[in-house]
Design a protein around this motif. Structure first.
Motif, short mmCIF file in Angstrom:
data_model
loop_
_atom_site.label_atom_id
_atom_site.label_comp_id
_atom_site.label_asym_id
_atom_site.label_seq_id
_atom_site.Cartn_x
_atom_site.Cartn_y
_atom_site.Cartn_z
N GLU A 1 0.83 -1.21 0.00
CA GLU A 1 0.00 0.00 0.00
C GLU A 1 0.87 1.27 0.00
N LYS A 2 1.87 1.29 0.85
CA LYS A 2 2.75 2.48 0.92
C LYS A 2 3.50 2.69 -0.39
N ALA A 3 3.99 1.60 -0.98
CA ALA A 3 4.74 1.71 -2.24
C ALA A 3 3.83 2.16 -3.38
N LEU A 4 2.63 1.61 -3.45
CA LEU A 4 1.69 2.00 -4.50
C LEU A 4 1.36 3.49 -4.40
N ARG A 5 1.14 3.95 -3.20
CA ARG A 5 0.73 5.34 -2.96
C ARG A 5 1.88 6.33 -3.20
N SER A 6 3.11 5.89 -3.03
CA SER A 6 4.26 6.80 -3.04
C SER A 6 4.49 7.52 -4.36
N GLY A 7 4.13 6.91 -5.47
CA GLY A 7 4.42 7.50 -6.77
C GLY A 7 5.83 7.23 -7.25
N ASN A 8 6.62 6.49 -6.48
CA ASN A 8 8.01 6.18 -6.84
C ASN A 8 8.14 4.93 -7.72
N PHE A 9 7.05 4.19 -7.87
CA PHE A 9 7.11 2.90 -8.57
C PHE A 9 6.14 2.87 -9.74
N SER A 10 6.55 2.21 -10.82
CA SER A 10 5.65 1.97 -11.94
C SER A 10 4.80 0.73 -11.66
N SER A 11 5.39 -0.21 -10.90
CA SER A 11 4.65 -1.42 -10.54
C SER A 11 5.16 -1.98 -9.22
N VAL A 12 4.23 -2.61 -8.51
CA VAL A 12 4.56 -3.30 -7.27
C VAL A 12 3.99 -4.71 -7.41
N ILE A 13 4.85 -5.70 -7.27
CA ILE A 13 4.46 -7.10 -7.42
C ILE A 13 4.66 -7.78 -6.07
N ALA A 14 3.62 -8.47 -5.59
CA ALA A 14 3.71 -9.11 -4.28
C ALA A 14 3.08 -10.49 -4.31
N TRP A 15 3.68 -11.40 -3.56
CA TRP A 15 3.09 -12.72 -3.36
C TRP A 15 2.23 -12.64 -2.11
N LEU A 16 0.94 -12.88 -2.27
CA LEU A 16 0.00 -12.83 -1.16
C LEU A 16 -1.02 -13.94 -1.30
N PRO A 17 -1.62 -14.37 -0.19
CA PRO A 17 -2.76 -15.28 -0.29
C PRO A 17 -3.99 -14.48 -0.73
N ALA A 18 -5.13 -15.12 -0.83
CA ALA A 18 -6.37 -14.42 -1.20
C ALA A 18 -6.60 -13.27 -0.22
N ILE A 19 -7.01 -12.13 -0.76
CA ILE A 19 -7.25 -10.96 0.10
C ILE A 19 -8.73 -10.58 0.04
N SER A 20 -9.15 -9.87 1.04
CA SER A 20 -10.56 -9.46 1.12
C SER A 20 -10.83 -8.35 0.11
N PRO A 21 -12.08 -8.18 -0.28
CA PRO A 21 -12.43 -7.08 -1.18
C PRO A 21 -12.08 -5.71 -0.59
N GLU A 22 -12.16 -5.58 0.73
CA GLU A 22 -11.82 -4.31 1.38
C GLU A 22 -10.33 -3.99 1.22
N ILE A 23 -9.49 -4.99 1.41
CA ILE A 23 -8.04 -4.77 1.25
C ILE A 23 -7.72 -4.48 -0.21
#
Length: 164
Positions: A102-124
């Motif tokens: 979330e912090k990386a996406l919001r920062s504006g410093n990255f064109s893409s953020v790739i993460a390995w995560l399990p299923a996430i809730s619609p809210e997240i």
């Protein structure tokens, strides 16, 4: 500046056509995509590659959040991604990965953020989408099929209590 905007447009087109979506409106309103893949057949991840290569032409960084392994520079080079604009961080928990993403996406410093995560809730996912829009960034959540299956079983999503 025009070339960055053109790259952004071309990358959006590539993502829309390469990955697709289960919901018609998701391609235009969502900047965070969940990609489910089989670790025994990593071909699915190669569908993401043209888009990441296109984003690699931007002056911004690409961030990979990995649960347990370091990012292999040889692998990054072999995929045609810019080694000098690629950062790999290990994450210790799902919560910390979501927070870092979330912090990386919001920062504006990255064109893409790739993460390995399990299923996430619609809210997240909505929270991550909002952060991606604010930072003009794309997010990709990679979920291996076994990880997704164990997450679904752990959350008892197939239990009677979840069906109305």
């Amino acid at each position: 500046m025009h070339s960055i905007q053109q790259t952004h447009h071309n990358a959006s087109y590539t993502l829309t056509n390469a990955i697709g979506s289960t919901q018609k409106h998701a391609c235009t309103s969502s900047q965070v995509s969940e990609i489910i893949y089989d670790p025994q057949n990593p071909f699915t991840l190669h569908l993401l590659l043209p888009f990441l290569q296109q984003l690699g032409h931007q002056p911004r960084w690409q961030l990979w959040l990995s649960p347990e392994r370091r990012l292999n520079r040889y692998w990054i080079n072999s995929l045609g991604l810019p080694e000098n604009k690629t950062i790999g961080l290990n994450s210790v928990s799902t919560e910390s990965t979501v927070e870092m993403m979330e912090k990386a996406l919001r920062s504006g410093n990255f064109s893409s953020v790739i993460a390995w995560l399990p299923a996430i809730s619609p809210e997240i996912k909505e929270k991550l989408n909002q952060a991606a829009k604010e930072g003009d960034c794309y997010g990709f959540i990679l979920q291996s099929l076994p990880m997704l299956q164990s997450s679904l079983l752990h959350n008892d999503m197939f239990g009677k209590s979840h069906w109305h």
